[in-house]
Design an enzyme around this catalytic site. Structure first.
Site, PDB file in Angstrom:
ATOM      1  N   LYS A 296       0.860  -1.194   0.000  1.00 57.01           N
ATOM      2  CA  LYS A 296       0.000   0.000   0.000  1.00 57.01           C
ATOM      3  C   LYS A 296       0.887   1.231   0.000  1.00 57.01           C
ATOM      4  O   LYS A 296       1.794   1.364   0.837  1.00 57.01           O
ATOM      5  CB  LYS A 296      -0.896   0.005   1.239  1.00 57.01           C
ATOM      6  CG  LYS A 296      -1.866   1.180   1.272  1.00 57.01           C
ATOM      7  CD  LYS A 296      -2.812   1.085   2.452  1.00 57.01           C
ATOM      8  CE  LYS A 296      -2.288   1.732   3.705  1.00 57.01           C
ATOM      9  NZ  LYS A 296      -2.096   3.187   3.635  1.00 57.01           N
TER      10      LYS A 296
ATOM     11  N   ASP B  10      -3.524   4.220  -1.796  1.00 61.01           N
ATOM     12  CA  ASP B  10      -4.424   4.630  -0.713  1.00 61.01           C
ATOM     13  C   ASP B  10      -4.368   6.156  -0.549  1.00 61.01           C
ATOM     14  O   ASP B  10      -3.802   6.665   0.416  1.00 61.01           O
ATOM     15  CB  ASP B  10      -4.002   3.913   0.579  1.00 61.01           C
ATOM     16  CG  ASP B  10      -4.844   4.304   1.783  1.00 61.01           C
ATOM     17  OD1 ASP B  10      -6.006   4.705   1.600  1.00 61.01           O
ATOM     18  OD2 ASP B  10      -4.320   4.203   2.917  1.00 61.01           O
TER      19      ASP B  10
ATOM     20  N   LYS C 187      -7.272   7.983  -0.749  1.00 65.52           N
ATOM     21  CA  LYS C 187      -8.572   8.353  -0.142  1.00 65.52           C
ATOM     22  C   LYS C 187      -9.120   9.636  -0.755  1.00 65.52           C
ATOM     23  O   LYS C 187      -9.365  10.635  -0.054  1.00 65.52           O
ATOM     24  CB  LYS C 187      -8.446   8.543   1.369  1.00 65.52           C
ATOM     25  CG  LYS C 187      -7.920   7.323   2.114  1.00 65.52           C
ATOM     26  CD  LYS C 187      -7.882   7.588   3.610  1.00 65.52           C
ATOM     27  CE  LYS C 187      -7.223   6.484   4.389  1.00 65.52           C
ATOM     28  NZ  LYS C 187      -5.766   6.395   4.205  1.00 65.52           N
TER      29      LYS C 187
ATOM     30  N   ASP D  12     -13.537  14.579  -3.081  1.00 62.61           N
ATOM     31  CA  ASP D  12     -13.657  15.857  -3.785  1.00 62.61           C
ATOM     32  C   ASP D  12     -14.942  15.806  -4.613  1.00 62.61           C
ATOM     33  O   ASP D  12     -15.717  14.853  -4.505  1.00 62.61           O
ATOM     34  CB  ASP D  12     -12.405  16.051  -4.673  1.00 62.61           C
ATOM     35  CG  ASP D  12     -12.029  17.523  -4.843  1.00 62.61           C
ATOM     36  OD1 ASP D  12     -12.949  18.338  -5.078  1.00 62.61           O
ATOM     37  OD2 ASP D  12     -10.833  17.852  -4.766  1.00 62.61           O
TER      38      ASP D  12
ATOM     39  N   THR E 134     -10.367   3.811  10.975  1.00 63.07           N
ATOM     40  CA  THR E 134     -10.172   2.914  12.117  1.00 63.07           C
ATOM     41  C   THR E 134      -9.547   3.618  13.323  1.00 63.07           C
ATOM     42  O   THR E 134      -9.497   3.057  14.412  1.00 63.07           O
ATOM     43  CB  THR E 134      -9.286   1.715  11.711  1.00 63.07           C
ATOM     44  OG1 THR E 134      -8.090   2.206  11.101  1.00 63.07           O
ATOM     45  CG2 THR E 134     -10.021   0.810  10.737  1.00 63.07           C
TER      46      THR E 134
ATOM     47  N   ARG F 187       2.705  -0.306  10.830  1.00 66.14           N
ATOM     48  CA  ARG F 187       3.731  -0.235  11.875  1.00 66.14           C
ATOM     49  C   ARG F 187       4.089  -1.553  12.545  1.00 66.14           C
ATOM     50  O   ARG F 187       5.274  -1.748  12.867  1.00 66.14           O
ATOM     51  CB  ARG F 187       3.325   0.828  12.908  1.00 66.14           C
ATOM     52  CG  ARG F 187       3.473   2.237  12.364  1.00 66.14           C
ATOM     53  CD  ARG F 187       2.705   3.263  13.181  1.00 66.14           C
ATOM     54  NE  ARG F 187       1.268   3.135  12.962  1.00 66.14           N
ATOM     55  CZ  ARG F 187       0.362   3.940  13.501  1.00 66.14           C
ATOM     56  NH1 ARG F 187       0.748   4.921  14.292  1.00 66.14           N
ATOM     57  NH2 ARG F 187      -0.912   3.760  13.235  1.00 66.14           N
TER      58      ARG F 187
HETATM   59  O1  LIG Z   1      -9.537   3.621   8.229  1.00 68.30           O
HETATM   60  C1  LIG Z   1      -8.359   3.576   7.862  1.00 68.30           C
HETATM   61  C2  LIG Z   1      -7.963   3.784   6.558  1.00 68.30           C
HETATM   62  C3  LIG Z   1      -6.650   3.677   6.227  1.00 68.30           C
HETATM   63  N1  LIG Z   1      -5.710   3.383   7.141  1.00 68.30           N
HETATM   64  C4  LIG Z   1      -4.304   3.260   6.705  1.00 68.30           C
HETATM   65  O2  LIG Z   1      -3.844   1.943   6.994  1.00 68.30           O
HETATM   66  C5  LIG Z   1      -2.525   1.967   7.485  1.00 68.30           C
HETATM   67  C6  LIG Z   1      -2.507   1.384   8.853  1.00 68.30           C
HETATM   68  O3  LIG Z   1      -1.208   1.480   9.371  1.00 68.30           O
HETATM   69  P1  LIG Z   1      -0.814   0.939  10.832  1.00 68.30           P
HETATM   70  O4  LIG Z   1       0.594   1.417  10.987  1.00 68.30           O
HETATM   71  O5  LIG Z   1      -0.923  -0.563  10.776  1.00 68.30           O
HETATM   72  O6  LIG Z   1      -1.731   1.533  11.828  1.00 68.30           O
HETATM   73  C7  LIG Z   1      -2.066   3.421   7.411  1.00 68.30           C
HETATM   74  O7  LIG Z   1      -1.357   3.582   6.214  1.00 68.30           O
HETATM   75  C8  LIG Z   1      -3.345   4.224   7.365  1.00 68.30           C
HETATM   76  O8  LIG Z   1      -3.203   5.398   6.584  1.00 68.30           O
HETATM   77  C9  LIG Z   1      -6.074   3.197   8.429  1.00 68.30           C
HETATM   78  O9  LIG Z   1      -5.235   2.921   9.330  1.00 68.30           O
HETATM   79  N2  LIG Z   1      -7.405   3.281   8.756  1.00 68.30           N
END
Ligand SMILES: O=c1ccn([C@@H]2O[C@H](COP(=O)(O)O)[C@@H](O)[C@H]2O)c(=O)[nH]1
Length: 236
Positions: free
Chosen positions: A36, A63, A65, A68, A123, A214
């Site tokens: 991603k 990603d 998002k 617009d 999330t 992460r």
């Molecule tokens: O609702 C959402 C949409 C996108 N993300 C993205 O996913 C990864 C999660 O990264 P972690 O480091 O595992 O937390 C990150 O790139 C976000 O931009 C999301 O977390 N939640």
């Protein structure tokens, strides 16, 4: 079921520049994970990096998002399709006209078009965060509402948390794809994520793809962290 042809793990390459991203990517196996590219890395390194990842054999989820007006957003998803990405996304809260315009614009790309999905409720947000923007429904109810709108617009699926997956699979059907960030192995830090689940529980709940950043990229040994998650979910 995790297979070599349809890896369920999507590694979020949230790096400040392309060098550390490629340092990790060059150790990864495109048969075991997808990648991603989000706002930070794309803003730094752009389409050239995406093409480089695809040349290495990886499917790329772009990603960005998009959120617009319909004309602008549909042109942006078409630009993503020109790049050849596997998946692209918009915010469902951009509404019916915007999502429909995006879906229609991608039809001209035929079977090779990217999957088009919509973000429901981030999330990182809980009920209090939603209340702060005037939404008094629970995250689960708001996710369901936006998923229904997304499906009615003909998109392929949504970004949600794995906590909502059982309800969404029951409401929207098995083919409607659920892409779930907020994945945290038991020992991982929650960080800024609110609605989390472990990799195994997320797949059991109905997630189609796990977005993991992460817990892999910030691990002392990122490759070992990915391998551990891969081994955990391989039979599911
Ligand atoms: O609702 C959402 C949409 C996108 N993300 C993205 O996913 C990864 C999660 O990264 P972690 O480091 O595992 O937390 C990150 O790139 C976000 O931009 C999301 O977390 N939640």
């Amino acid at each position: 079921m995790q297979t070599a042809n349809d890896p369920k793990i999507i590694v979020a390459l949230d790096f400040p520049s392309q060098n550390p991203a490629l340092e990790l990517v060059d150790k990864l196996d495109p048969g075991k994970c997808r990648l991603k590219v989000g706002k930070e890395l794309f803003t730094r390194s752009g389409p050239q990096l995406v093409e480089g990842l695809q040349k290495r054999g990886f499917d790329v989820f772009l990603d960005l998002k998009f959120h617009d007006i319909p004309n602008t957003t549909s042109a942006a998803v078409a630009a993503a399709a020109d790049l050849g990405v596997w998946m692209v996304n918009v915010h469902a809260s951009g509404g019916e006209k915007m999502m429909t315009a995006c879906r229609e614009r991608l039809e001209s790309f035929g079977a090779d078009r990217p999957l088009l999905i919509a973000v429901t409720v981030l999330t990182s947000m809980n009920a209090d965060d939603l209340a702060g923007i005037g939404i008094t429904d629970s995250p689960e109810a708001q996710v369901s509402r936006l998923a229904t709108l997304t499906k009615n617009c003909g998109l392929d699926g949504v970004v949600c948390s794995a906590q909502e997956a059982p309800k969404l699979k029951a409401e929207q059907g098995a083919d409607f794809k659920l892409i779930t960030p907020g994945i945290r192995p038991l020992t991982a830090d929650k960080g800024d994520q609110q609605r989390i689940m472990t990799p195994t529980d997320a797949l059991k709940a109905g997630s189609d793809y796990l977005v993991i950043g992460r817990p892999i990229t910030q691990a002392a040994d990122p490759l070992a962290a990915l391998e551990a998650i891969h081994s955990e979910v391989i039979g599911l």
